[in-house]
Write a protein that holds these residues in place. Structure first.
Motif, short mmCIF file in Angstrom:
data_model
loop_
_atom_site.label_atom_id
_atom_site.label_comp_id
_atom_site.label_asym_id
_atom_site.label_seq_id
_atom_site.Cartn_x
_atom_site.Cartn_y
_atom_site.Cartn_z
N ASP A 36 0.81 -1.22 0.00
CA ASP A 36 0.00 0.00 0.00
C ASP A 36 0.85 1.27 0.00
OD1 ASP A 36 0.94 0.13 2.59
OD2 ASP A 36 -1.02 0.41 3.51
N GLY A 37 2.16 1.13 -0.06
CA GLY A 37 3.05 2.30 -0.12
C GLY A 37 3.61 2.73 1.21
N SER A 38 3.19 2.09 2.30
CA SER A 38 3.73 2.41 3.62
C SER A 38 5.17 1.91 3.72
CB SER A 38 2.90 1.76 4.72
OG SER A 38 1.59 2.25 4.71
N VAL A 39 5.95 2.58 4.54
CA VAL A 39 7.32 2.18 4.79
C VAL A 39 7.46 1.84 6.27
CG1 VAL A 39 9.74 2.90 4.74
CG2 VAL A 39 8.19 3.64 2.93
N ILE A 40 8.04 0.67 6.56
CA ILE A 40 8.21 0.21 7.93
C ILE A 40 9.70 0.16 8.23
CG2 ILE A 40 7.81 -1.68 9.54
CD1 ILE A 40 5.41 -2.47 7.77
N LEU A 41 10.08 0.82 9.34
CA LEU A 41 11.47 0.83 9.78
C LEU A 41 11.57 0.15 11.15
CD1 LEU A 41 12.15 4.55 8.95
CD2 LEU A 41 13.29 2.64 7.86
N PRO A 42 12.32 -0.94 11.27
CA PRO A 42 12.51 -1.53 12.59
C PRO A 42 13.50 -0.69 13.41
CG PRO A 42 13.65 -2.82 10.92
CD PRO A 42 12.92 -1.73 10.21
N ILE A 43 13.19 -0.47 14.70
CA ILE A 43 14.03 0.30 15.60
C ILE A 43 14.52 -0.64 16.70
CG2 ILE A 43 14.18 2.30 17.12
CD1 ILE A 43 13.44 3.08 14.28
N SER A 44 15.83 -0.63 16.95
CA SER A 44 16.41 -1.51 17.96
C SER A 44 17.22 -0.72 18.97
CB SER A 44 17.34 -2.54 17.29
OG SER A 44 16.62 -3.35 16.40
N LYS A 45 17.36 -1.31 20.15
CA LYS A 45 18.22 -0.76 21.19
C LYS A 45 19.52 -1.55 21.13
CE LYS A 45 17.37 -1.87 25.46
NZ LYS A 45 16.79 -1.97 26.80
N VAL A 46 20.64 -0.85 21.06
CA VAL A 46 21.94 -1.50 20.95
C VAL A 46 22.79 -1.14 22.15
CG1 VAL A 46 24.04 -1.72 19.56
CG2 VAL A 46 21.85 -1.46 18.43
N GLY A 47 23.35 -2.14 22.78
CA GLY A 47 24.28 -1.91 23.87
C GLY A 47 25.55 -2.70 23.59
N PHE A 48 26.68 -2.13 23.91
CA PHE A 48 27.91 -2.88 23.71
C PHE A 48 28.91 -2.56 24.80
CE2 PHE A 48 28.47 0.98 21.30
CZ PHE A 48 29.78 1.35 21.53
N GLY A 49 29.80 -3.50 25.02
CA GLY A 49 30.83 -3.34 26.03
C GLY A 49 32.15 -3.82 25.49
N PHE A 50 33.21 -3.32 26.08
CA PHE A 50 34.54 -3.64 25.61
C PHE A 50 35.48 -3.67 26.80
CE2 PHE A 50 38.65 -1.78 24.41
CZ PHE A 50 39.10 -2.75 23.54
N ALA A 51 36.42 -4.61 26.79
CA ALA A 51 37.43 -4.68 27.85
C ALA A 51 38.74 -5.19 27.26
CB ALA A 51 36.97 -5.61 28.96
N ALA A 52 39.82 -4.69 27.78
CA ALA A 52 41.15 -5.14 27.39
C ALA A 52 42.05 -5.05 28.60
CB ALA A 52 41.69 -4.29 26.25
N GLY A 53 42.99 -5.94 28.67
CA GLY A 53 43.92 -5.90 29.79
C GLY A 53 45.12 -6.75 29.50
N GLY A 54 46.15 -6.54 30.26
CA GLY A 54 47.35 -7.34 30.08
C GLY A 54 48.39 -6.99 31.11
N SER A 55 49.50 -7.70 31.02
CA SER A 55 50.56 -7.49 31.97
C SER A 55 51.89 -7.87 31.33
CB SER A 55 50.32 -8.33 33.21
OG SER A 55 51.41 -8.24 34.11
N GLU A 56 52.90 -7.13 31.67
CA GLU A 56 54.25 -7.52 31.28
C GLU A 56 54.75 -8.49 32.34
OE1 GLU A 56 56.37 -3.86 30.95
OE2 GLU A 56 55.67 -3.53 28.91
N LEU A 57 55.25 -9.60 31.91
CA LEU A 57 55.71 -10.63 32.83
C LEU A 57 57.18 -10.40 33.13
CD1 LEU A 57 53.94 -13.62 31.09
CD2 LEU A 57 53.12 -12.29 33.02
N ASN A 58 57.52 -10.47 34.37
CA ASN A 58 58.89 -10.21 34.80
C ASN A 58 59.49 -11.52 35.30
OD1 ASN A 58 61.22 -8.95 35.51
ND2 ASN A 58 60.35 -7.78 37.21
N PHE A 59 60.42 -12.07 34.54
CA PHE A 59 61.09 -13.30 34.94
C PHE A 59 62.45 -12.96 35.53
CE2 PHE A 59 58.38 -14.92 31.42
CZ PHE A 59 57.61 -15.78 32.17
N GLU A 60 62.83 -13.70 36.57
CA GLU A 60 64.11 -13.43 37.21
C GLU A 60 65.27 -13.65 36.26
OE1 GLU A 60 64.52 -15.46 40.92
OE2 GLU A 60 62.51 -14.92 41.55
N SER A 61 65.14 -14.60 35.34
CA SER A 61 66.25 -14.91 34.44
C SER A 61 66.59 -13.73 33.53
CB SER A 61 65.94 -16.14 33.60
OG SER A 61 64.78 -15.90 32.83
N SER A 62 65.59 -12.94 33.08
CA SER A 62 65.88 -11.80 32.22
C SER A 62 66.56 -10.69 33.00
CB SER A 62 64.61 -11.27 31.54
OG SER A 62 63.74 -10.74 32.51
#
Length: 146
Positions: A36-62
């Motif tokens: 019939d000429g109508s236009v339908i647009l779906p609307i969504s809620k978006v959530g996102f998360g992000f994490a990063a981490g690390g460590s330098e390892l310290n060995f006695e031999s080095s």
């Protein structure tokens, strides 16, 4: 880059992947045209998360070898991300009915109805307060005349 820390590489990779997954078409979906000429647009809620981490390892031999610089230390790390996409409504644009928002869950529907009814409720409250004020002044006048 020579001076780039390994965690920067992890973060860059994760952010690029999230950027590829999330765009405007994730929130406002592709339009669908009805016969019939109508236009339908779906609307969504978006959530996102992000994490990063690390460590330098310290060995006695080095340290014993005198190679204690930051480039000589091994790095251990990781990164991750997640996305949640929840459909919340359909926006319907038609020539006959104009623009309508059709919510999918009852909670959104309740909030929408409250927002739409707020002006009417305020008007009724104001009229009620005016009527009580008038009734009180009329009662005071009758008492005075009696």
């Amino acid at each position: 880059m020579a001076g780039e820390h390994p965690i920067q590489g992890l973060m860059k990779t994760a952010m690029e992947n999230i950027k590829e997954m999330v765009d405007v078409n994730t929130i406002v979906g592709e339009p669908v045209e009805t016969p019939d000429g109508s236009v339908i647009l779906p609307i969504s809620k978006v959530g996102f998360g992000f994490a990063a981490g690390g460590s330098e390892l310290n060995f006695e031999s080095s340290e014993e070898k005198g190679n204690g610089g930051p480039q000589d230390k091994p790095f251990g790390g990781g990164s991750g991300g997640g996305i949640s996409i929840t459909p919340v409504a359909f926006l319907v644009v038609s020539r006959t009915n104009g623009v309508q928002l059709l919510p999918l869950d009852s909670e959104t529907h309740i909030y929408e109805r409250l927002i739409n009814l707020a002006p009417q409720l305020m008007e009724k409250l104001q009229n009620s307060l005016k009527n009580k004020k008038q009734d009180a002044s009329e009662n005071n006048q009758q008492d005075y005349l009696s």
